[in-house]
Design a protein around this motif. Structure first.
Motif, PDB file in Angstrom:
ATOM      1  N   UNK A  47     -55.568  31.434 -54.176  1.00  7.99           N
ATOM      2  CA  UNK A  47     -56.525  31.719 -53.039  1.00  7.99           C
ATOM      3  C   UNK A  47     -55.362  30.735 -51.617  1.00  7.99           C
ATOM      4  N   UNK A  48     -54.642  29.521 -52.677  1.00  8.99           N
ATOM      5  CA  UNK A  48     -54.188  28.531 -51.663  1.00  8.99           C
ATOM      6  C   UNK A  48     -53.153  28.812 -50.873  1.00  8.99           C
ATOM      7  N   UNK A  49     -52.154  30.165 -52.124  1.00 10.86           N
ATOM      8  CA  UNK A  49     -50.790  30.899 -51.558  1.00 10.86           C
ATOM      9  C   UNK A  49     -51.288  31.544 -50.279  1.00 10.86           C
ATOM     10  N   UNK A  50     -52.231  32.570 -50.407  1.00  7.64           N
ATOM     11  CA  UNK A  50     -52.801  33.627 -49.794  1.00  7.64           C
ATOM     12  C   UNK A  50     -53.213  33.049 -48.196  1.00  7.64           C
ATOM     13  N   UNK A  51     -53.368  31.625 -48.341  1.00  9.95           N
ATOM     14  CA  UNK A  51     -54.736  31.226 -47.209  1.00  9.95           C
ATOM     15  C   UNK A  51     -55.904  31.284 -46.494  1.00  9.95           C
ATOM     16  N   UNK A  52     -56.304  32.311 -47.401  1.00  8.29           N
ATOM     17  CA  UNK A  52     -58.209  32.650 -47.404  1.00  8.29           C
ATOM     18  C   UNK A  52     -57.943  33.253 -48.665  1.00  8.29           C
ATOM     19  N   UNK A  53     -59.976  32.591 -48.518  1.00 10.62           N
ATOM     20  CA  UNK A  53     -60.548  32.464 -50.165  1.00 10.62           C
ATOM     21  C   UNK A  53     -60.761  33.970 -49.450  1.00 10.62           C
ATOM     22  N   UNK A  54     -61.702  34.772 -50.842  1.00 14.79           N
ATOM     23  CA  UNK A  54     -62.258  36.571 -51.129  1.00 14.79           C
ATOM     24  C   UNK A  54     -62.751  36.337 -50.020  1.00 14.79           C
ATOM     25  N   UNK A  60     -52.182  35.885 -40.214  1.00 14.90           N
ATOM     26  CA  UNK A  60     -50.982  35.401 -40.701  1.00 14.90           C
ATOM     27  C   UNK A  60     -50.532  35.593 -42.804  1.00 14.90           C
ATOM     28  N   UNK A  61     -51.973  36.344 -42.770  1.00 15.29           N
ATOM     29  CA  UNK A  61     -51.635  36.572 -43.937  1.00 15.29           C
ATOM     30  C   UNK A  61     -49.956  37.260 -44.171  1.00 15.29           C
ATOM     31  N   UNK A  62     -49.096  37.413 -45.497  1.00 24.92           N
ATOM     32  CA  UNK A  62     -47.855  38.686 -45.445  1.00 24.92           C
ATOM     33  C   UNK A  62     -48.595  38.909 -47.378  1.00 24.92           C
ATOM     34  N   UNK A  63     -49.490  38.783 -48.070  1.00 24.11           N
ATOM     35  CA  UNK A  63     -49.654  39.150 -49.670  1.00 24.11           C
ATOM     36  C   UNK A  63     -51.336  39.578 -49.197  1.00 24.11           C
ATOM     37  N   UNK A  64     -51.236  40.003 -50.592  1.00 19.41           N
ATOM     38  CA  UNK A  64     -53.084  40.856 -50.511  1.00 19.41           C
ATOM     39  C   UNK A  64     -52.794  40.348 -52.315  1.00 19.41           C
ATOM     40  N   UNK A  87     -51.225  38.291 -57.483  1.00 21.36           N
ATOM     41  CA  UNK A  87     -50.851  39.169 -55.934  1.00 21.36           C
ATOM     42  C   UNK A  87     -50.297  40.325 -55.718  1.00 21.36           C
ATOM     43  N   UNK A  88     -49.834  40.948 -54.623  1.00 23.73           N
ATOM     44  CA  UNK A  88     -49.147  42.420 -54.926  1.00 23.73           C
ATOM     45  C   UNK A  88     -47.569  41.439 -55.513  1.00 23.73           C
ATOM     46  N   UNK A  89     -47.209  40.671 -54.818  1.00 23.59           N
ATOM     47  CA  UNK A  89     -46.002  40.096 -55.416  1.00 23.59           C
ATOM     48  C   UNK A  89     -45.770  39.021 -55.786  1.00 23.59           C
ATOM     49  N   UNK A  90     -46.829  38.326 -56.631  1.00 22.95           N
ATOM     50  CA  UNK A  90     -46.060  37.654 -57.755  1.00 22.95           C
ATOM     51  C   UNK A  90     -47.776  37.120 -58.410  1.00 22.95           C
ATOM     52  N   UNK A  91     -47.615  35.772 -60.053  1.00 21.33           N
ATOM     53  CA  UNK A  91     -48.843  35.488 -61.189  1.00 21.33           C
ATOM     54  C   UNK A  91     -49.188  34.788 -60.051  1.00 21.33           C
ATOM     55  N   UNK A  92     -50.172  34.292 -60.614  1.00 19.40           N
ATOM     56  CA  UNK A  92     -50.563  32.375 -60.506  1.00 19.40           C
ATOM     57  C   UNK A  92     -50.474  31.845 -61.682  1.00 19.40           C
ATOM     58  N   UNK A  93     -49.954  31.429 -61.908  1.00 17.99           N
ATOM     59  CA  UNK A  93     -50.052  30.632 -64.051  1.00 17.99           C
ATOM     60  C   UNK A  93     -50.944  29.454 -63.539  1.00 17.99           C
ATOM     61  N   UNK A  94     -51.525  29.244 -64.350  1.00 15.89           N
ATOM     62  CA  UNK A  94     -52.369  28.132 -64.262  1.00 15.89           C
ATOM     63  C   UNK A  94     -51.369  26.793 -64.706  1.00 15.89           C
TER      64      UNK A  94
END
Length: 394
Positions: A47-54, A60-64, A87-94
């Protein structure tokens, strides 16, 4: 006075079952808590990387968002299954989990230490599975221990100081699985002792045997790394002819002592069983003498008594006598330590004990890893422990 009746067998089973159930439930709840916690960390990072919550929108968002995938992570609590947000571009390991890492550092250390303690690669997998509930294959254990190769290379290239007073040289044989079948690999080993009693296993190398060429290569490598022998007083060996010849090439000015245990064994192997006790007693008088002159006298007495029955045996003993009595030139408190290769043979006992469960090494690299780990552990233990007789004689 009343005494409490002992617990019945049923009560003991009840207590054991209750304890196991309690700790089992606790471990399960702890794993579940870690799974939930790590999953939330992954979602927050996404969510921090996207800049928005669910369910929020932003021009301004460039990914989903693109759902989740599950990843197993082996810990001391067992296998933790983590839901990794992506997201469609990357994964977010804890946070705390590195890319491609499937096991906690503690588990990796456990696997390596179990292997280095002498367990076979298959046995390591079974032991680790008891703790983590995650089976580990023999191939995985071998792969995880390959990080020792760099430490092995550094050990072989480390610079040696030239302050060693006594050096013990010997070889130990191990079995290795090769394409043509199981074969023996000889390890040539050097063990050094300083004048103050500090000691160290200096080097080892693989060889097909104990020929003069093999020992010369090993000794030249010791010399190249810094052991030039300026302070060497004595080199102790088991009497190997190839090693004795190699010493004359590399360290010709250093006195050579042949091991009396090996010599005595050779003497008795050439004699009739009924003569063993008497011959052993006569030979022991030689090396237990109070001076070199007295030892030479006992050697002549030995020759007079046994020359008629064993002429070749006596001739060999008299030819080897200078190297068998070389320890008399050293301080008297050290004679018992310097007349045999027992100090290095004790190290070989530990090598055989730890490698016996492995039956046969898969390759020569695994030989080097386990031998390095054993020798390195000895050297670390010896930093605070000196050989007492050498300390007294200093």
């Amino acid at each position: 006075m009343t005494t409490l009746a002992p617990w019945t067998e049923q009560w003991q089973h009840f207590r054991t079952g209750l304890r196991e159930e309690f700790w089992g439930d606790l471990a399960q709840h702890t794993r579940q808590s870690w799974e939930d916690f790590l999953g939330r960390l992954s979602i927050e990072a996404r969510d921090r990387a996207l800049g928005v919550r669910e369910y929020e929108r932003s021009p301004e968002r460039t990914d989903a968002r693109n759902g989740f995938y599950e990843r197993d992570f082996v810990t001391r609590l067992g296998t933790v299954r983590v839901r990794v947000a992506r997201t469609r571009q990357r994964a977010f390991l804890p946070t705390g989990l590195r890319r491609l890492e499937r096991r906690a550092v503690e588990v990796l250390v456990l696997i390596r230490e179990a292997f280095l303690r002498g367990l076979s690669t298959r046995a390591v997998g079974r032991v680790v599975a008891l703790l983590t509930e995650e089976p580990v294959s023999a191939q995985t254990v071998s792969r995880l221990t390959r990080d020792l190769d760099q430490a092995v290379a550094q050990f072989h290239q480390a610079r040696l100081t030239d302050d060693w007073r006594y050096v013990f040289l010997d070889g130990v044989s191990l079995r290795v699985r090769r394409p043509g079948g199981r074969k023996r690999v000889q390890l040539l080993v050097a063990y050094g002792v300083r004048g103050d009693g500090s000691r160290q296993l200096l080097a080892f190398t693989r060889s097909t045997g104990e020929s003069q060429v093999a020992w010369e290569g090993f000794l030249h490598e010791l010399y190249r790394r810094g052991l030039e022998g300026r302070q060497l007083q004595l080199i102790v060996t088991d009497g190997c002819p190839g090693l004795a010849a190699a010493l004359q090439t590399v360290y010709p000015r250093v006195a050579h002592q042949r091991c009396w245990v090996h010599k005595l064994r050779n003497l008795l192997s050439s004699a009739r069983r009924r003569d063993h006790a008497a011959m052993k007693a006569d030979a022991q008088r030689i090396y237990q003498a109070t001076s070199r002159r007295e030892a030479a006298g006992y050697a002549q007495a030995f020759a007079r008594r046994w020359r008629e029955a064993y002429p070749q045996l006596v001739t060999r003993l008299l030819l080897d006598l200078p190297e068998l009595l070389a320890f008399f030139q050293c301080p008297q408190p050290l004679w018992r330590r310097l007349r045999t290769t027992n100090v290095i043979e004790r190290c070989f006992v530990e090598v055989r004990r730890r490698t016996r469960p492995m039956v046969c090494f898969v390759n020569v690299q695994s030989v080097e890893r386990i031998i390095y780990s054993i020798f390195n552990r000895f050297n670390l233990e010896w930093t605070q422990r000196t050989l007492h007789p050498f300390t007294q004689a200093a």
